[in-house]
Design a protein around this motif. Sequence first.
Motif, mmCIF file in Angstrom:
data_model
loop_
_atom_site.group_PDB
_atom_site.id
_atom_site.type_symbol
_atom_site.label_atom_id
_atom_site.label_comp_id
_atom_site.label_asym_id
_atom_site.label_seq_id
_atom_site.Cartn_x
_atom_site.Cartn_y
_atom_site.Cartn_z
ATOM 1 N N GLY A 37 43.005 16.234 -52.896
ATOM 2 C CA GLY A 37 43.059 16.427 -51.443
ATOM 3 C C GLY A 37 42.902 15.081 -50.759
ATOM 4 N N VAL A 38 42.606 15.131 -49.447
ATOM 5 C CA VAL A 38 42.487 13.895 -48.667
ATOM 6 C C VAL A 38 41.014 13.475 -48.587
ATOM 7 C CG1 VAL A 38 42.975 12.771 -46.467
ATOM 8 C CG2 VAL A 38 44.499 14.577 -47.305
ATOM 9 N N ASN A 39 40.699 12.366 -49.203
ATOM 10 C CA ASN A 39 39.334 11.821 -49.204
ATOM 11 C C ASN A 39 39.281 10.649 -48.234
ATOM 12 O OD1 ASN A 39 38.092 13.034 -51.959
ATOM 13 N ND2 ASN A 39 40.272 12.577 -52.209
ATOM 14 N N SER A 40 38.161 10.490 -47.536
ATOM 15 C CA SER A 40 38.102 9.338 -46.625
ATOM 16 C C SER A 40 36.736 8.661 -46.677
ATOM 17 C CB SER A 40 38.452 9.763 -45.206
ATOM 18 O OG SER A 40 37.648 10.845 -44.820
ATOM 19 N N PHE A 41 36.784 7.339 -46.525
ATOM 20 C CA PHE A 41 35.588 6.502 -46.626
ATOM 21 C C PHE A 41 35.568 5.490 -45.492
ATOM 22 C CE2 PHE A 41 37.137 7.692 -50.818
ATOM 23 C CZ PHE A 41 36.010 8.239 -51.414
ATOM 24 N N THR A 42 34.358 5.132 -45.054
ATOM 25 C CA THR A 42 34.232 4.047 -44.072
ATOM 26 C C THR A 42 33.335 2.956 -44.674
ATOM 27 O OG1 THR A 42 32.299 5.094 -43.065
ATOM 28 C CG2 THR A 42 34.447 5.643 -42.114
ATOM 29 N N ALA A 62 48.925 8.793 -55.854
ATOM 30 C CA ALA A 62 48.153 9.102 -54.635
ATOM 31 C C ALA A 62 48.782 8.399 -53.439
ATOM 32 C CB ALA A 62 46.709 8.634 -54.801
ATOM 33 N N ARG A 63 48.460 8.913 -52.244
ATOM 34 C CA ARG A 63 48.850 8.214 -51.018
ATOM 35 C C ARG A 63 47.582 7.525 -50.505
ATOM 36 N NH1 ARG A 63 47.955 8.914 -46.011
ATOM 37 N NH2 ARG A 63 46.944 10.916 -46.345
ATOM 38 N N VAL A 64 47.684 6.212 -50.272
ATOM 39 C CA VAL A 64 46.486 5.454 -49.901
ATOM 40 C C VAL A 64 46.722 4.694 -48.607
ATOM 41 C CG1 VAL A 64 44.874 3.653 -50.656
ATOM 42 C CG2 VAL A 64 45.936 5.132 -52.357
ATOM 43 N N GLU A 65 45.777 4.802 -47.680
ATOM 44 C CA GLU A 65 45.843 3.990 -46.459
ATOM 45 C C GLU A 65 44.518 3.275 -46.286
ATOM 46 O OE1 GLU A 65 47.066 5.986 -42.830
ATOM 47 O OE2 GLU A 65 48.640 6.967 -44.027
ATOM 48 N N PHE A 66 44.614 1.962 -46.082
ATOM 49 C CA PHE A 66 43.385 1.164 -45.981
ATOM 50 C C PHE A 66 43.518 0.189 -44.824
ATOM 51 C CE2 PHE A 66 40.749 -2.407 -48.151
ATOM 52 C CZ PHE A 66 39.636 -2.054 -47.417
ATOM 53 N N GLU A 67 42.705 0.386 -43.807
ATOM 54 C CA GLU A 67 42.766 -0.480 -42.643
ATOM 55 C C GLU A 67 41.398 -0.579 -41.975
ATOM 56 O OE1 GLU A 67 46.145 0.610 -40.205
ATOM 57 O OE2 GLU A 67 45.600 -1.014 -38.849
ATOM 58 N N ASP A 68 41.014 -1.796 -41.618
ATOM 59 C CA ASP A 68 39.770 -2.032 -40.872
ATOM 60 C C ASP A 68 38.566 -1.293 -41.446
ATOM 61 O OD1 ASP A 68 41.079 -3.627 -39.100
ATOM 62 O OD2 ASP A 68 41.523 -1.998 -37.686
ATOM 63 N N GLY A 69 38.407 -1.362 -42.738
ATOM 64 C CA GLY A 69 37.231 -0.754 -43.347
ATOM 65 C C GLY A 69 37.320 0.743 -43.566
ATOM 66 N N SER A 70 38.438 1.384 -43.109
ATOM 67 C CA SER A 70 38.587 2.831 -43.335
ATOM 68 C C SER A 70 39.619 3.055 -44.429
ATOM 69 C CB SER A 70 39.079 3.528 -42.072
ATOM 70 O OG SER A 70 38.087 3.437 -41.102
ATOM 71 N N LEU A 71 39.252 3.885 -45.354
ATOM 72 C CA LEU A 71 40.119 4.124 -46.508
ATOM 73 C C LEU A 71 40.380 5.620 -46.635
ATOM 74 C CD1 LEU A 71 41.398 3.132 -49.234
ATOM 75 C CD2 LEU A 71 39.125 3.391 -50.238
ATOM 76 N N GLU A 72 41.662 5.964 -46.756
ATOM 77 C CA GLU A 72 42.019 7.378 -46.953
ATOM 78 C C GLU A 72 42.802 7.477 -48.254
ATOM 79 O OE1 GLU A 72 42.955 9.835 -43.329
ATOM 80 O OE2 GLU A 72 44.826 10.044 -44.473
ATOM 81 N N ILE A 73 42.389 8.389 -49.106
ATOM 82 C CA ILE A 73 43.077 8.561 -50.396
ATOM 83 C C ILE A 73 43.455 10.031 -50.535
ATOM 84 C CG2 ILE A 73 42.889 8.300 -52.902
ATOM 85 C CD1 ILE A 73 40.612 6.302 -52.408
ATOM 86 N N ASP A 74 44.752 10.286 -50.546
ATOM 87 C CA ASP A 74 45.230 11.664 -50.707
ATOM 88 C C ASP A 74 45.709 11.834 -52.148
ATOM 89 O OD1 ASP A 74 46.439 14.083 -50.707
ATOM 90 O OD2 ASP A 74 47.767 13.700 -48.994
ATOM 91 N N THR A 76 46.479 14.747 -53.541
ATOM 92 C CA THR A 76 47.114 16.063 -53.716
ATOM 93 C C THR A 76 48.257 15.992 -54.731
ATOM 94 O OG1 THR A 76 46.716 16.357 -51.360
ATOM 95 C CG2 THR A 76 48.097 18.018 -52.426
ATOM 96 N N ASP A 77 49.092 14.955 -54.597
ATOM 97 C CA ASP A 77 50.273 14.887 -55.457
ATOM 98 C C ASP A 77 50.118 13.917 -56.624
ATOM 99 O OD1 ASP A 77 51.577 16.703 -53.811
ATOM 100 O OD2 ASP A 77 52.214 15.105 -52.427
ATOM 101 N N LEU A 78 48.903 13.554 -56.916
ATOM 102 C CA LEU A 78 48.667 12.660 -58.057
ATOM 103 C C LEU A 78 49.271 13.320 -59.300
ATOM 104 C CD1 LEU A 78 46.359 10.187 -58.079
ATOM 105 C CD2 LEU A 78 45.415 11.656 -59.819
ATOM 106 N N ASN A 79 50.161 12.617 -59.987
ATOM 107 C CA ASN A 79 50.857 13.294 -61.093
ATOM 108 C C ASN A 79 51.042 12.417 -62.326
ATOM 109 O OD1 ASN A 79 52.603 11.518 -59.999
ATOM 110 N ND2 ASN A 79 54.273 12.955 -59.640
ATOM 111 N N LYS A 80 50.378 11.258 -62.351
ATOM 112 C CA LYS A 80 50.515 10.394 -63.531
ATOM 113 C C LYS A 80 49.135 10.102 -64.108
ATOM 114 C CE LYS A 80 54.783 8.332 -61.999
ATOM 115 N NZ LYS A 80 54.667 8.833 -60.598
ATOM 116 N N TRP A 81 49.120 9.777 -65.378
ATOM 117 C CA TRP A 81 47.829 9.539 -66.028
ATOM 118 C C TRP A 81 47.816 8.246 -66.851
ATOM 119 C CZ3 TRP A 81 50.796 13.970 -66.637
ATOM 120 C CH2 TRP A 81 51.618 14.004 -67.754
ATOM 121 N N VAL A 82 48.718 7.315 -66.467
ATOM 122 C CA VAL A 82 48.769 6.047 -67.204
ATOM 123 C C VAL A 82 48.302 4.897 -66.295
ATOM 124 C CG1 VAL A 82 50.229 4.429 -68.471
ATOM 125 C CG2 VAL A 82 50.697 6.901 -68.578
ATOM 126 N N ALA A 83 47.261 4.188 -66.740
ATOM 127 C CA ALA A 83 46.773 3.009 -65.999
ATOM 128 C C ALA A 83 47.292 1.772 -66.720
ATOM 129 C CB ALA A 83 45.243 3.015 -65.961
#
Length: 418
Positions: A37-42, A62-74, A76-83
């Motif tokens: 889901g959509v997780n958010s951090f400050t 994942a969909r990631v947005e990071f701006e001015d100390g705020s981070l949103e990580i969605d 929902t559609d994470l579908n890979k398992w290779v780092a």
Amino acid sequence: MEKIIVEGGNKLEGELVVSGAKNAVLPLMAASILSGGVNSFTNVPDLADVRTMCKMLEILGARVEFEDGSLEIDTTDLNKWVAPYDLVKTMRASVLVLGPLTARFGRARVSLPGGCAIGERPIDQHLKGLQILGSEIEIEEGYVETVAPKLQGGVIPFDVSTVTGTENLILSSVLAEGETILLNAACEPEVTELGLVLNEMGADIQGIGTDIITINGVSELSPIKDHEVMPDRIEAGTLMIAAVLTGGDIFLTNCRFENMGALIGKLLEAGAEITRENGGIRIKSTGELKSIDFTTLPYPGFPTDMQAQMMTLMSIADGLSIITETIFPQRFLHAGELRRMGADIKLVGNSAVVRGVRHVSGAPIMASDLRASASLVLAGVAAEGKTEISRIYHLDRGYEKLDRKLETVGARIWREKE
Ligand code: EPU
């Protein structure tokens, strides 16, 4: 590439705000994999390591947005398992995705982190724990591969206290079937923060902050919303040392006195004045700087991540200091560079014997790892003359604008292209 130039000798005085903690936000970002889901951090620090973890999560889908100390990580559609190797080789903490990917997908393929400037740093305890939870593990082509259709609770006795090992196993077991007990778990405040956030997400973790952690698996977690990342105790400690080194007086806000007991104790012993004021910490030099001995230990002991910076302080203290490193016995690359600035340091096994000199002097020096870089910047700020520090990309991995913060309180410090 950039280098940092410092003209030393200025007293540092003023007020600074401590940034969010690198070693807290990285496992929290890994935890977002579990929620779907959509997780958010400050209060998220803008660091190269945080950017690397953002990239890693994007590669995983994942969909990631990071701006001015705020981070949103969605996720929902994470579908890979290779780092992939390219990311893991730039940041060892990437291994934190191993547990959550195995928990979410029943499999993961994560590049094995290799050697490191501060020591060997194996991940055998992470792998042992995952095996106890029922995962098959293979190492092929430089990758760790896990397969575990459903992780099952178990008892995991750690042979050594490991911070990311404990975090990886907490992350693996929150969705496992049944009860998991971690014995000799790491008690660092960043591990505590992870446990508390996971509980807010719906996990059932008991014993958070102690060395026995019990996790009862739950079937799902909800995303975390607007979590404010805890302050960085290592950045705070580095700034405190900057004050004492220069005979200065700095007031820090956004920091937690209670997480810094061992360091504060040693700074008081060395002659600093430290007070808790209006929710912040004031640290002031008394003009006296005595040599003290210390040994790095797991929390609540003296943190290895403060050893290099404290060595810089001891380089100009009055007397003889014995510094013993028990976490990463070879974490002394900064000693050679400090010697180039006139410090008197001898290495004997996993100890450094530092005989304080009246002053250190500026020199061209080279950063070797994150905390070593910070210790060299501090040495430059205290030195007579001009210091040029190259390879400062190490510094930007884990300090948010350290040079700008030091400039704010009076240091003559700037960057130039190499
Ligand atoms: N160890 C093992 N096997 C393992 C894991 C660890 O033998 O499977 C050993 C290590 O070699 C070391 C000791 O256990 O001797 C402790 O290592 P730990 O696993 O706790 O280190 P880490 O989790 O890799 C974290 C921090 C480090 C910090 C150490 C120690 C993060 C992302 N990193 O690393 O931070 O130095 O704990 O407190 O949390 C830094 O920020 O500059 C940094 C290096």
